[in-house]
Scaffold this active site. Structure first.
Site, PDB file in Angstrom:
ATOM      1  N   GLY A   6      44.363  20.148  33.571  1.00 26.54           N
ATOM      2  CA  GLY A   6      43.964  21.535  33.749  1.00 26.54           C
ATOM      3  C   GLY A   6      44.310  22.381  32.541  1.00 26.54           C
ATOM      4  CG  LEU A  52      53.000  22.551  23.438  1.00 25.21           C
ATOM      5  CD1 LEU A  52      51.690  23.256  23.792  1.00 25.21           C
ATOM      6  CD2 LEU A  52      53.146  22.421  21.929  1.00 25.21           C
ATOM      7  CB  CYS A 106      50.795  38.701  50.445  1.00 21.29           C
ATOM      8  SG  CYS A 106      49.662  38.236  51.785  1.00 21.29           S
ATOM      9  CG  LEU A 107      55.614  37.247  54.451  1.00 24.49           C
ATOM     10  CD1 LEU A 107      55.120  37.686  55.818  1.00 24.49           C
ATOM     11  CD2 LEU A 107      56.089  35.801  54.489  1.00 24.49           C
ATOM     12  CG  HIS A 148      47.939  37.179  46.689  1.00 25.05           C
ATOM     13  ND1 HIS A 148      49.149  36.516  46.749  1.00 25.05           N
ATOM     14  CD2 HIS A 148      47.487  37.245  47.962  1.00 25.05           C
ATOM     15  CE1 HIS A 148      49.397  36.176  48.006  1.00 25.05           C
ATOM     16  NE2 HIS A 148      48.407  36.606  48.764  1.00 25.05           N
ATOM     17  CD  GLU A 201      50.033  36.557  43.114  1.00 24.00           C
ATOM     18  OE1 GLU A 201      50.000  35.836  44.129  1.00 24.00           O
ATOM     19  OE2 GLU A 201      50.162  37.799  43.163  1.00 24.00           O
TER      20      GLU A 201
END
Length: 547
Positions: A18, A240, A380-381, A519, A521
């Site tokens: 990814g 890295l 959120c929560l 969210h 993020e």
């Protein structure tokens, strides 16, 4: 028509396909090309939405409401291209589509088989948006040789065969293990992995080799000879300090040039890497450090909060500080004093989650942050726990709680200030849900607008009074408690456009205390940090000067 780059993995999992895909996408963008990145996952779940974070890590949510693999977060963070529902597919989704077509009679009574029906479904998925970008980068999850991945490998083999020559290339990511006793890197696992890939009918054009040490010329030559790739297309992927050095590191190794050479694109546009050079410089040369406590329930697996961790890093980049994150299990102070565990932190973040386990610890963390005047961000929560804490200890609702917890217990124990959402507006369409619905894909998912109070801290942080953020939840703060809570110092500074759903709560009489139902993020990037994380880390920097 787009050119296609297929990224496969071998030897072991979790090598970083990814990240490699995301970094390559960023490098192609730096040369002026448009890109789209996709993930094909072999697991049989229709999507990762119902999977435990311990199984699969974070669930990444797109604007259009898809629950996807966390690698799509890497793609967005590195390229800035918003992921879509059609950028992620699993075996479960593919087989589900095929079976639905079979039940409708679309196959006209034919015997349904993996080849051609499943592979054709995968190829149809790959062809979506073919004319929208210059390059489509498609990552195949899992490891070559896994039985569940075979239909995907066969599909990309066929896809490349169907396209005109030179429109598809294959990149294979493998491991070169370091044998300390022998003092050398071993190439044999990679040779076997490529042999397995070639047995399927796929010959890699480029090898990307994860290694702990630089790859000597002798080993590069051996890999080129036995894997039938050119020596300059054997690319080292060394460890890295920061993942945000990956575009620069891969460029130095020649990955982007190797890709363009494989496509016979000449002369190649020169890359503009100034954006990534600035990011790397800020990451490697901070002016200070802040300590942030993440109080959650999945702290044993950091990938469960991957986007939050990265968004905090982005906030650090914006403020030129290193953010040192420490993971704290909320259960350890469910009934005790959180002070021994939270003293000395410059900020406290309580993330999202599901279920009652650990929630009393999160409520205690919110109270500690409120009373000690420590910057607090509830997501959120985490927002819901802050509201419950304020209801109990400021507004006098001693048994305040959530319908989610009563639902689990099977009996009413709380006065619910958090309730199960039964309907909401999605644009002009009313969405309805019940507690008996299937779990998968039934939450309030994707991008929704919110309206911010003009004089609020939230509006000041965003620089606007109208925002759009991504959601993933099925429980919501009950607007009926708004007046009672606001009389005791809590302000709901962000609401849904119809004014029925609280989106942001804050405590004005506090250095920095904000909870959000969405969210943030998920939309943060190293070169464009999310405003909330930028501001939260800035508040933590100011807190560090007081300690």
């Amino acid at each position: 028509m787009a050119r296609y780059i297929f990224i496969t993995g071998g030897v072991v999992s979790s090598l970083g396909k990814g990240l490699t895909s995301a970094a390559l996408g960023a490098l192609l963008q730096a040369r002026g090309y448009s890109v789209r990145l996709r993930k094909l996952d072999p697991y049989l779940n229709v999507d990762p939405g119902t999977m435990s974070p311990f199984e699969h890590g974070e669930v990444f949510v797109t604007d259009d409401g898809a629950e996807t693999d966390l690698d799509l977060g890497h793609y967005e963070r590195f390229t800035g291209v918003a992921a879509r529902r059609t950028d992620s597919v699993s075996s479960g989704r593919i087989y589900s589509n095929v079976l639905e077509k079979e039940r409708r009679g679309d196959y006209l009574g034919k015997t349904i088989q993996v080849i051609p029906h499943v592979t054709n479904e995968i190829k149809d998925f790959l062809a979506i948006g073919d004319d929208e970008v210059d390059f489509q980068l498609c990552e195949i999850g899992g490891t070559v040789g896994d039985i569940e991945g075979l239909p995907f490998f066969e599909a990309i083999r066929q896809f490349a065969q169907d396209r005109p020559a030179g429109e598809c290339i294959f990149i294979h990511l493998t491991l070169l293990p370091w044998i300390a006793a022998a003092g050398e890197l071993k190439t044999k696992p990679t040779q076997h992995s490529v042999k397995e890939l070639r047995a399927i009918g796929i010959a890699p054009d480029i090898l990307v080799c994860r290694a702990e040490h630089p790859i000597p010329a002798k080993e590069r030559a051996k890999l080129a000879l036995f894997c039938n790739v050119r020596p300059e297309r054997v690319i080292a992927a060394l460890d890295l300090k920061s993942i945000y050095e990956a575009p620069l590191a891969y460029h130095a190794e020649g990955l982007d040039q190797a890709v363009l050479d494989a496509f016979r694109i000449s002369p190649a546009p020169r890359p503009d890497l100034r954006k990534w050079q600035e990011v790397a410089e800020r990451v490697n040369n901070p002016d200070g450090e802040v300590r942030i406590a993440i109080v959650g329930k999945y702290t044993q697996l950091e990938d469960a909060y991957k986007s939050i961790n990265e968004a905090l890093t982005h906030g650090g980049i914006a403020n030129r500080v290193r953010v040192r994150v420490e993971w704290i299990d909320a259960e350890i102070f469910e009934r005790g004093d959180p002070s021994p565990h939270l003293e000395g932190f410059h900020g406290i973040l309580v993330p999202g989650g599901f279920g009652e386990r650990g929630t009393e610890g999160k409520i205690n963390a919110a109270r500690f942050a409120r009373e000690r005047k420590i910057p607090y961000l509830g997501i959120c929560l985490g927002m819901q726990m802050a509201v419950i804490e304020a209801a109990r200890n400021l507004a006098g609702v001693r048994d305040a709680g959530s319908e989610e917890f009563d639902h689990e217990a099977g009996a009413r124990r709380f006065t619910p200030v958090i309730y199960h959402m039964k309907e909401w507006l999605e644009g002009d369409r009313k969405v309805t849900r019940s507690e008996t619905d299937d779990k998968g894909g039934t939450m309030r998912l994707g991008a929704y607008e919110a309206v911010l109070a003009e004089d609020s801290r939230a509006a000041q942080i965003y620089g606007t009074t109208r925002i759009s953020e991504r959601h993933r939840h099925r429980y919501e703060v009950d607007i009926a408690f708004r007046e009672k809570l606001e009389k005791h110092g809590v302000r709901f500074s962000g609401l849904s456009p119809d004014g029925k759903l609280p989106e942001i709560m804050e405590i004005p009489d506090h250095p920095w205390f904000i909870g959000v139902q969405f969210h943030p993020e998920l939309k943060s990037k190293p070169f464009d940090p999310h405003p909330l994380f930028r501001s939260f880390v800035k508040a933590a920097v100011e807190q560090s000067r007081l300690v």
